[in-house]
Design an enzyme around this catalytic site. Structure first.
Site, PDB file in Angstrom:
ATOM      1  N   ILE A 101       0.832  -1.188   0.000  1.00 20.60           N
ATOM      2  CA  ILE A 101       0.000   0.000   0.000  1.00 20.60           C
ATOM      3  C   ILE A 101       0.872   1.245   0.000  1.00 20.60           C
ATOM      4  CG2 ILE A 101      -0.231  -0.090   2.531  1.00 20.60           C
ATOM      5  CD1 ILE A 101      -3.003   1.211   2.186  1.00 20.60           C
ATOM      6  N   SER A 102       0.541   2.201  -0.866  1.00 23.68           N
ATOM      7  CA  SER A 102       1.212   3.498  -0.923  1.00 23.68           C
ATOM      8  C   SER A 102       2.718   3.315  -1.141  1.00 23.68           C
ATOM      9  CB  SER A 102       0.889   4.281   0.357  1.00 23.68           C
ATOM     10  OG  SER A 102       1.239   5.639   0.230  1.00 23.68           O
TER      11      SER A 102
END
Length: 278
Positions: A101-102
């Site tokens: 994520i990210s």
């Protein structure tokens, strides 16, 4: 975190805090290796690990983040991707499904590119191709780069919706998420920021053949949806799923929808797997 085994282990010359879920339980699915967002400790994504109750799940705090000691020297995506393989080796894990994520989405991409034999499928969440990205709103990015969001509860409360969107900011999950965060060390946070400087996956992605799910929120002020569309255009075997009303943490605010989309992607058996099974 009650269902996780957590310990600090020396891996590839680094002391890392590693969490494992269900490694000793039988499963028809490969384990999931998860790379977290910048400055985020294991607990921040523990609800997602617990949601995949039918498969093993493993992640670790980056150096200087959560419970991992601060690094003495800077690191980069190449060294950390190799370190992740050493984590897998420590627990006897061969091939995994890789999620990130990210900031961790960049790590997940690089891991799949650098170690294709260890990667079965890829899930990229609220992320970009690195340096070649469409930037988010200046207001959100300024606050994202400020480690006060981990140290100062008042700062976090005041700026939560700017950072993560109304989906989680105005919902019941806001307080729970904040309670799970542990402030990173200043050096750990800085080294994590500079680890991706100048990095981009864009030149390599057209040659990456892993089946890839790209999950994006259409209300993400930090990594706008355009970045997911760019990834979709670069990765041959990819699918883009958009969470309506999802901010940067739609993985938590839209947890059920996210888990369903990830399961649908991971559970499809491709032709190569069918041939191997036969």
């Amino acid at each position: 975190m009650a269902s996780a085994e957590v310990s600090i282990e020396n891996v590839g010359g680094r002391d890392l805090r590693i969490a494992r879920w269900r490694l000793d339980e039988p499963s028809d699915h490969p384990p999931i290796l998860f790379f977290n967002g910048i400055g985020a400790n294991i607990e921040a994504v523990a609800p997602m690990a617990e949601a995949f109750s039918d498969r093993s799940f493993i992640m670790f705090d980056m150096p200087g983040i959560g419970g991992s000691p601060a690094p003495l020297v800077p690191y980069n995506v190449v060294t950390m991707a190799w370190t992740a393989t050493q984590v897998l080796d420590l627990y006897g894990l061969d091939q995994v499904d890789v999620m990130g994520i990210s900031w961790g989405g960049g790590m997940a991409q690089h891991f799949a590119i650098q170690h294709p034999g260890r990667t079965r499928k890829l899930v990229l969440i609220a992320t970009s191709a690195g340096m070649l990205m469409v930037p988010g709103s200046p207001k959100a990015l300024t606050k994202m780069a400020n480690p006060r969001r981990y140290i100062d509860p008042e700062f976090m409360t005041k700026n939560f919706e700017t950072l993560y969107g109304e989906g989680l900011g105005s919902g019941p999950g806001k307080g729970a998420h904040m309670s799970r965060l542990t402030p990173p060390s200043p050096r750990g946070y800085m080294y994590q920021l500079i680890a991706m400087l100048g990095w981009t996956s864009a030149p390599a992605l057209p040659f990456m053949k892993k089946e890839t799910l790209i999950l994006m929120g259409d209300d993400d002020a930090i990594v706008p949806l355009a970045n997911g569309k760019f990834l979709r255009s670069l990765i041959p075997n990819s699918e883009l799923v958009v969470m309506e009303g999802g901010g940067h943490l739609f993985l938590l605010s839209h947890k059920d929808e996210s888990v369903a989309a990830i399961r649908a992607h991971l559970d499809v058996i491709d032709d190569a797997e069918q041939s191997k099974a036969a």
